[in-house]
Enzyme design. Sequence first.
Site, PDB file in Angstrom:
ATOM      1  N   ASP A  93      -2.318   2.419  -4.638  1.00 31.98           N
ATOM      2  CA  ASP A  93      -3.732   2.789  -3.648  1.00 31.98           C
ATOM      3  C   ASP A  93      -4.615   1.393  -3.856  1.00 31.98           C
ATOM      4  O   ASP A  93      -4.318   0.838  -4.864  1.00 31.98           O
ATOM      5  CB  ASP A  93      -3.703   4.464  -4.565  1.00 31.98           C
ATOM      6  CG  ASP A  93      -2.763   5.134  -4.235  1.00 31.98           C
ATOM      7  OD1 ASP A  93      -2.467   5.351  -3.100  1.00 31.98           O
ATOM      8  OD2 ASP A  93      -3.092   6.267  -4.776  1.00 31.98           O
ATOM      9  N   HIS A 148       0.937  -1.560   0.003  1.00 27.60           N
ATOM     10  CA  HIS A 148      -0.129   0.126  -0.381  1.00 27.60           C
ATOM     11  C   HIS A 148       1.186   1.242   0.045  1.00 27.60           C
ATOM     12  O   HIS A 148       0.126   2.477  -0.333  1.00 27.60           O
ATOM     13  CB  HIS A 148      -0.970   0.143   1.482  1.00 27.60           C
ATOM     14  CG  HIS A 148      -2.410   0.732   0.679  1.00 27.60           C
ATOM     15  ND1 HIS A 148      -2.701   1.232  -0.327  1.00 27.60           N
ATOM     16  CD2 HIS A 148      -3.732   0.958   1.233  1.00 27.60           C
ATOM     17  CE1 HIS A 148      -3.795   1.881   0.050  1.00 27.60           C
ATOM     18  NE2 HIS A 148      -4.327   1.330   0.515  1.00 27.60           N
TER      19      HIS A 148
END
Length: 403
Positions: A378, A374
């Site tokens: 995204d 992450h």
Amino acid sequence: MSIEIKAPVFPESVAEGTVATWHKQPGEACARDELIVDIETDKVVLEVVAPADGVIEAILKGEGDTVESGEVIGQFKEGAAGEVKPAAAEASAAAPQAEENSAASGDAILSPAARKLAEEANIDPNAVKGTGKDGRVTKEDVQNFVESGKSAAPVAQPAAQMPQVEVAAGERPEKRVPMTRLRASIAKRLVSAQQNAAMLTTFNEVNMKPLMDLRKQYKDSFEKRHGIKLGFMSLFVKAATEALKRFPAVNASIDGNDMVYHGYQDIGVAVSSDRGLVVPVLRDTDAMGLADIEKKIVEYGTKARDGKLGIEEMTGGTFTISNGGVFGSLMSTPILNPPQTAILGMHKIQERPMAVNGQVVILPMMYLALSYDHRMIDGKEAVQFLVAIKDMVEDPARILLDV
């Protein structure tokens, strides 16, 4: 003429290795380029061959010893074929009492590595046909016997080889086996990935019927033209390649505080072997055809089983695909392969009732899992990437049309 036997020069990423198996013992004749010893590193098994015709003069590093790059591990005498020791004498030098008992009882003569492997596989060495000198059972003989599936129910080992231990009531037998360098390296990398990455997994499911119908329609023609069977992995590799081109962040890697975007697609394919999980890399998959991918995967699978994968074949990679479905896994969360930022998990194809246009239809479905970092990717990009693969698998024409 005496020649030093040295460990291979390891790549920069490999610090040291372990002597895995000596295939020749002191005094045993060796032909030029014949395999004499295996050196196991945390990535591959490196082979050392005889530099000339002659004999092993001395072993300086035994099995299990740690060796450094280019270190001397033994002495070799060139052109000393006349000094070959008889196999019986050589065996007795290594294990006098065990060999005497074996000779007296007619038991098979095993090399140390073969004996260890036979004990771990719990098979009777006498059932293995030896191909070594004077009928000696080698490590390869035991491996071939195990792979052939001939080993039936475990057979009790002779007393001299496997002492009978009286176990008190309530006790549970245990066996302690040192972790191989490859297994230790895998463990270290997986733990590091979980500790250092903001790892998250997104799931989706894909209808495999269009791909299965396509494969059924063209599998005979494909095999006849290319000499290789058409599998699902090559189609997933092509779908992933197209999706990586559309979502560059998934094809990127993190180097310190830098994000490195790769203008090519090198996809690693996780392959299971007896030594552990390895990930050989398919280079420039955008330029590879389905047949090229299938042939390369088969080649890598064979090399992995034989321990012949080279370090250069497992170095790099911008994305990884792991297929746990071949072992029956229905769903999993694959762990990242650093420094890559994403990995795709394929799973078992299973028929399930699905709602299609208001009707319940039985379809062959597969769960897909995308684990991603992450920090780099995204959630929106990860989900769209996985949906892109789903769309291309359910409608393979999208790959050809680039839509």
